[in-house]
Design a protein around this motif. Structure first.
Motif, PDB file in Angstrom:
ATOM      1  N   CYS A  45       0.927  -1.426   0.004  1.00 40.21           N
ATOM      2  CA  CYS A  45       0.131   0.173  -0.005  1.00 40.21           C
ATOM      3  C   CYS A  45       0.857   1.313  -0.074  1.00 40.21           C
ATOM      4  O   CYS A  45       1.613   1.434   0.794  1.00 40.21           O
ATOM      5  CB  CYS A  45      -0.862  -0.026   1.172  1.00 40.21           C
ATOM      6  SG  CYS A  45      -1.692   1.800   1.528  1.00 40.21           S
ATOM      7  N   SER A  47       0.238   4.244   0.891  1.00 37.78           N
ATOM      8  CA  SER A  47      -0.105   4.979   2.038  1.00 37.78           C
ATOM      9  C   SER A  47       0.438   4.538   3.253  1.00 37.78           C
ATOM     10  O   SER A  47       1.396   5.272   3.850  1.00 37.78           O
ATOM     11  CB  SER A  47      -1.611   5.266   2.029  1.00 37.78           C
ATOM     12  OG  SER A  47      -2.134   6.035   0.987  1.00 37.78           O
ATOM     13  N   CYS A  48       0.104   3.446   3.638  1.00 34.09           N
ATOM     14  CA  CYS A  48       0.196   3.117   5.066  1.00 34.09           C
ATOM     15  C   CYS A  48       1.473   2.069   5.013  1.00 34.09           C
ATOM     16  O   CYS A  48       2.237   1.403   6.022  1.00 34.09           O
ATOM     17  CB  CYS A  48      -0.601   2.387   5.712  1.00 34.09           C
ATOM     18  SG  CYS A  48      -1.236   0.977   5.079  1.00 34.09           S
ATOM     19  N   CYS A  84      -6.405  -1.655   0.107  1.00 30.11           N
ATOM     20  CA  CYS A  84      -5.978  -1.846   1.550  1.00 30.11           C
ATOM     21  C   CYS A  84      -6.932  -1.849   2.573  1.00 30.11           C
ATOM     22  O   CYS A  84      -7.802  -1.024   2.559  1.00 30.11           O
ATOM     23  CB  CYS A  84      -4.928  -0.784   1.656  1.00 30.11           C
ATOM     24  SG  CYS A  84      -4.060  -0.403   3.240  1.00 30.11           S
ATOM     25  N   ALA A  86      -6.729  -0.784   5.533  1.00 33.13           N
ATOM     26  CA  ALA A  86      -6.829   0.417   6.384  1.00 33.13           C
ATOM     27  C   ALA A  86      -6.970   1.565   5.456  1.00 33.13           C
ATOM     28  O   ALA A  86      -7.762   2.208   5.891  1.00 33.13           O
ATOM     29  CB  ALA A  86      -5.256   0.772   7.168  1.00 33.13           C
ATOM     30  N   CYS A  87      -6.600   1.624   4.307  1.00 31.42           N
ATOM     31  CA  CYS A  87      -6.672   2.865   3.515  1.00 31.42           C
ATOM     32  C   CYS A  87      -7.744   2.784   2.319  1.00 31.42           C
ATOM     33  O   CYS A  87      -7.911   4.097   1.748  1.00 31.42           O
ATOM     34  CB  CYS A  87      -5.240   3.028   2.868  1.00 31.42           C
ATOM     35  SG  CYS A  87      -3.998   3.138   3.995  1.00 31.42           S
TER      36      CYS A  87
HETATM   37 ZN   LIG Z   1      -2.735   1.287   3.434  1.00 29.65          ZN
END
Ligand SMILES: [Zn+2]
Length: 404
Positions: A45, A47-48, A84, A86-87
């Motif tokens: 991912c 982002s994270c 993802c 989370a994202c």
């Molecule tokens: Zn993520």
């Protein structure tokens, strides 16, 4: 196919990326290389940083790459978006290009290398791209390098303005006197530019209160700005600017006197230049004219004497010397010289301070010639943002990081 393997190796592609195909169009002088990723591949991912995210969908993108001999080369790839936990859905970053860029990293590096040797407009023509695309590359690397720059420990700064374009638009340069390095470029030439510099200094780990020496011309804006934003700084007025004020006054005296003394016609530069820069003709003009009873000759003597102020051994010698000069000039009955002397008087401490700091003109002149080079490189630069980026690139001593 062998050529695909060659391309794959040359591009240094790592799994799950691979070269899936290529098209070569000799007539269009264009080589296209298709990059793909293995079925079922999973990505990190963006982002994270979560690993092994499944692909959600993919979008086709194209990048300009280094030419294959005389042929423009473009990479095309289906770039996946991952899901993802989370994202949510995120587009992955590819290893060969910056996010949002239409050029590969190697093409970026090629552009940055080209512009060390030629104006941006010329480089743009050579690679067949609009110059705004090249400027975007330049600004990216300059901004990134500036973001990392450490300005802690800065204590001696000079500032000066320069015309960004003929007749209008100024930018002000803030120079680290200890490294001959442009620290900051501000739009305009008012007192607020000093505040912008102080903020930028703080953002880069420096401390406006640690700036103890400032070298400037006698502009009210810079004097006010220094008092407001660099509270601990003592001002030294730049020697070049101080001499220029007296020299301009000599020119005013000459211009007024020339109306009644025709022998002064064409003598302008003989009076203004320094002795060592005179041509043989100018030297002759000066020798004959300086013997006559001319106001201009008296004013010129005052300029020569003012310059001797800078050759005094110490501040203790220089202060009475300048006092005598001031008395002479203000009793000369030559209004331009009286005005110049009063200007010097109003800036007395900062002019005398030169004898404490000996801040050399050479540093500012050296920076100025770099700025002229930046202006030449940035010719037709469209916005002051581009000019600033070029000044930083040439005179900012930045650590530009390129992938090569
Ligand atoms: Zn993520």
């Amino acid at each position: 196919m062998r050529d695909l393997e060659t391309f794959q190796a040359a591009l240094e592609l790592k799994q799950p990326w691979f070269v899936a195909g290529s098209r070569f169009d000799a007539a269009a002088r264009r080589l296209e290389i298709d990059i793909s990723f293995a079925n079922g591949a999973r990505f990190t991912c963006p982002s994270c940083g979560a690993a092994e995210c499944p692909v959600h969908d993919a979008r086709l993108l194209t990048w300009r790459h280094l030419d294959f001999w005389q042929h423009e080369t473009h990479l095309t790839a289906r770039v996946p978006r991952v899901r993802c936990d989370a994202c949510g859905v995120k587009k992955v970053s590819v290893p060969w290009a910056r996010e949002g860029s239409g050029f590969t990293l190697l093409f970026d590096a090629y552009v940055m290398d080209m512009i060390t040797g030629m104006p941006v407009a010329v480089a743009a023509r050579m690679v067949g791209e609009h110059d705004t695309r090249l400027w975007r590359v330049i600004r990216h690397y300059v901004d990134a390098a500036r973001a990392r720059a450490d300005h802690s420990g800065i204590s001696r700064v000079a500032f000066d303005e320069t015309a960004a374009r003929r007749g209008h638009d100024y930018v002000s340069l803030f120079v680290n006197l200890d490294r001959s390095q442009v620290l900051f470029v501000a739009d305009g030439k008012d007192a607020a530019t000093v505040g912008a510099f102080a903020d930028d200094l703080t953002e880069h780990g420096g401390d406006p209160a640690a700036v103890c020496e400032v070298c400037i011309d006698m502009s009210t804006a810079f004097i006010k700005g220094t008092a407001a934003h660099l509270p601990q700084a003592a001002i030294t007025f730049d020697k070049f600017h101080a001499v220029k004020i007296v020299n301009d006054a000599v020119d005013d005296v000459r211009r007024a006197e020339q109306k009644s003394r025709p022998e002064l016609t064409h003598s302008r530069y003989a009076w203004l230049k320094n002795e060592s820069n005179l041509s043989a003709g100018q030297r002759e003009t000066l020798n004959s004219l300086s013997q006559r009873n001319l106001k201009t000759a008296r004013a010129w003597q005052m300029r020569l004497t003012f310059q001797e102020f800078y050759q005094q051994q110490s501040r203790e010698d220089a202060a009475p010397f300048l006092k005598k000069w001031y008395f002479w000039a203000t009793h000369s009955r030559l209004p331009p010289m009286i005005d110049a002397a009063r200007t010097i008087k109003r800036h007395w401490d900062g002019i005398l301070r030169w004898h404490d700091t000996h801040i050399a003109n050479g540093i500012l002149e050296g920076i100025n010639s770099l700025v002229q080079a930046a202006k030449a490189k940035a010719r037709g630069y469209r916005t002051s943002r581009n000019l600033k980026a070029m000044i930083y690139l040439i005179a900012g001593k930045l650590n530009i990081l390129l992938s090569t």
